[in-house]
Design a protein around this motif. Structure first.
Motif, mmCIF file in Angstrom:
data_model
loop_
_atom_site.group_PDB
_atom_site.id
_atom_site.type_symbol
_atom_site.label_atom_id
_atom_site.label_comp_id
_atom_site.label_asym_id
_atom_site.label_seq_id
_atom_site.Cartn_x
_atom_site.Cartn_y
_atom_site.Cartn_z
ATOM 1 N N GLN A 70 5.517 1.832 -4.018
ATOM 2 C CA GLN A 70 4.429 2.032 -3.429
ATOM 3 C C GLN A 70 3.449 1.376 -4.037
ATOM 4 O O GLN A 70 3.440 1.211 -5.494
ATOM 5 C CB GLN A 70 4.005 3.298 -3.092
ATOM 6 N N ASN A 71 2.404 0.611 -3.468
ATOM 7 C CA ASN A 71 1.075 0.170 -4.020
ATOM 8 C C ASN A 71 1.468 -1.031 -5.175
ATOM 9 O O ASN A 71 0.932 -1.152 -6.183
ATOM 10 C CB ASN A 71 0.303 1.027 -4.933
ATOM 11 N N ALA B 144 0.808 -1.357 0.040
ATOM 12 C CA ALA B 144 -0.044 0.045 0.095
ATOM 13 C C ALA B 144 0.923 1.250 0.103
ATOM 14 O O ALA B 144 1.491 1.442 -0.995
ATOM 15 C CB ALA B 144 -0.919 0.250 1.215
ATOM 16 N N THR B 145 0.893 1.870 1.103
ATOM 17 C CA THR B 145 1.821 3.052 1.099
ATOM 18 C C THR B 145 2.417 2.995 2.526
ATOM 19 O O THR B 145 1.885 2.369 3.530
ATOM 20 C CB THR B 145 0.923 4.531 0.986
#
Length: 381
Positions: A167-168, A34-35
Motif C-alpha cells: 500500500q501507499n 494509496a489504499t
C-alpha cells in the motif's frame, strides 16, 4: 525475480486480478498507490449496477456470466454480501430504439428477461412516473454491487492466499528487459516475470505512446437523492434501473442505506464526455448545468424523491477511443498485460475481467473471442 507476477493498481479490476492470481500462484505482489478502495478511485460511489440484460456487444455476455459466478465465489470465500439481487428495469418507449435494441440483445445472448407493459410497471413499481408509451424490460438476475466491500474483500482474500500487498506505493515506471519487468517506486525497484497494469485513470502514465493516443481519463459524476419513504425504495421493492427517453437518461440503485437513492444522469452531461488530464485533480463539484440536468430529470421520473441533490461526487476512469477495454498483452512479445480502459462500465464484470487477466498473465489459459478488447487492435494507429 521478486515474484512471478505484479498487479499495479488494486481498484475495481486490479483487486479482482490479484485475488484470482493468488488462487493460481503463491508468488504474486499487488501495488496500490494509496489504499484499496480509497475514496478518489473509480471504486468510489458505494454501489454499481449488475445486469445480465445488457445493451452492448454480445461478446461481453460470456464475461458477464463468468462474473456472476465469481461474485458468488468471492462472497463464499470472504463471508461478505457483495451482490444483492434486486432485479433490474430498463425503461423506455415501447417499440423505441432503446427497448428494441435491448430485446435484440437478449435474443442473441439468451439472457433471461420479460417485458412489462406500462400498466404492469405502474402496478409493480409505482415509484416510477411513467409516460403513456413507456414499457420496461425486466432482468430477474440484476442487482446492486457494493463496491468498497467488493474490493476490500478481494484484497483480503488475496492476502489470505499468500499474496503480498504494498500500500501507499505509487508506481513511477515499468521497464521491460530481456528477462522480466522492472517496477520502480521512488528509490525502490522490483523485478517480476510479468506485470498486469490495472490502475484505471492512472494507467496512461505507464502506457506506450500509441495507447496514450487512443485513451483519455474522464470524469464520472454520481448523485444521490433522499427518498420520502425509504421503504418504497428499499432493495426489496426497488430494482436497479436504467431509463432512456429522447435526450433524457438516468440510471440508479435502491436505497441500500435506507434513505438515499442513487440516481445519476447517463449521457453526455454526466461528465463522461469531459476529459480530465490529471486523475489526481478531478473536479468533484458539479457544474450548474449538471445540477440542473439531473434535478430536472429526477423531478419528472421520481415524484417520491426529494428533488434536491443531497450527495454528489466525481471519479476518474480511463476511456478508450472505441469504448472497449484494453485487456491483453501490449504486443505478442511483451511481458506487460493491460487490464484497463473500461470506459465507465467495467465494475459489473470486474471478477470476470480479473479472472481473464490472471489466467492469461500467469500462462494458465488463453481466452478466445476477445479480439475486440485486445490492445493490439490499436497497433497500426
Amino acid at each position: 525475480m521478486d515474484a512471478k507476477l505484479a498487479v499495479i493498481g488494486l481498484g475495481s479490476i486490479g483487486s479482482m486480478a490479484l485475488w484470482q492470481a493468488s488462487r493460481l500462484s503463491d508468488s504474486v505482489v499487488g501495488f496500490e498507490a494509496a489504499t484499496p478502495a480509497h475514496g478518489r478511485s473509480a471504486v468510489g460511489g458505494d454501489t454499481r449496477l449488475f445486469r445480465m440484460v445488457y445493451l452492448g456487444k454480445p461478446d461481453y455476455y460470456p464475461i458477464i456470466e463468468r462474473s456472476r459466478g465469481l461474485w458468488a465465489d468471492l462472497e463464499a470465500e470472504t463471508g461478505q454480501e457483495i451482490l444483492t439481487v434486486t432485479g433490474g428495469l430498463s425503461i423506455g418507449t415501447a417499440n423505441g430504439s432503446f427497448i428494441t435494441s435491448l430485446l435484440e440483445a437478449t435474443r442473441i445472448t439468451g439472457a433471461e428477461h420479460c417485458v412489462l407493459s406500462r400498466e404492469e410497471m405502474a402496478d409493480r413499481y409505482p415509484q416510477h412516473n411513467l409516460r403513456p408509451d413507456d414499457c420496461a424490460v425486466y432482468d430477474p438476475r440484476a442487482g446492486v454491487l457494493r463496491t468498497d466491500r467488493a474490493v476490500s474483500a478481494a484484497v483480503a482474500a488475496a492476502r489470505a492466499n499468500g499474496a503480498t500487498v504494498l500500500q501507499n506505493t505509487p508506481v513511477d515506471s515499468i521497464t521491460e528487459t530481456d528477462h522480466g519487468v522492472v517496477v520502480t517506486s521512488g528509490d525502490r525497484t522490483w523485478t517480476f516475470e510479468k506485470v498486469i497494469v490495472a490502475s484505471g485513470g492512472w494507467s496512461r502514465r505507464l502506457m506506450p505512446d500509441h495507447l496514450k493516443a487512443v485513451t483519455e481519463t474522464h470524469r464520472i459524476v454520481l448523485t444521490w437523492f433522499i427518498a420520502q419513504d425509504g421503504m418504497q425504495f428499499s432493495p426489496e421493492k426497488f430494482p436497479v434501473f436504467s431509463r432512456l427517453y429522447g435526450d433524457r437518461s438516468l440510471y440508479g440503485a435502491p436505497a441500500v442505506d435506507g434513505v438515499t437513492v442513487k440516481a445519476s444522469v447517463d449521457g453526455p452531461l454526466d461528465g463522461r464526455g469531459r476529459e480530465t488530464p490529471d486523475p489526481d485533480s478531478v473536479p468533484r463539484e458539479l457544474t450548474r448545468e449538471e445540477v440542473e440536468k439531473v434535478t430536472d430529470i429526477v423531478t419528472e421520473f421520481f415524484p417520491g424523491l426529494t428533488p434536491t441533490i443531497v450527495r454528489s461526487d466525481a471519479f476518474p476512469d480511463l476511456f478508450t477511443e472505441d469504448r472497449h477495454p484494453l485487456l491483453g498483452w501490449l504486443n505478442e512479445n511483451s511481458r506487460v498485460y493491460c487490464a484497463t480502459g473500461f470506459s465507465g462500465k467495467g465494475f459489473k464484470m470486474a471478477t470476470g475481467y480479473g479472472h481473464i487477466a490472471a489466467h492469461e498473465a500467469l500462462g494458465k489459459q488463453t481466452i478466445d473471442g476477445l479480439d475486440f478488447v485486445r490492445p493490439d487492435r490499436f497497433k497500426t494507429r
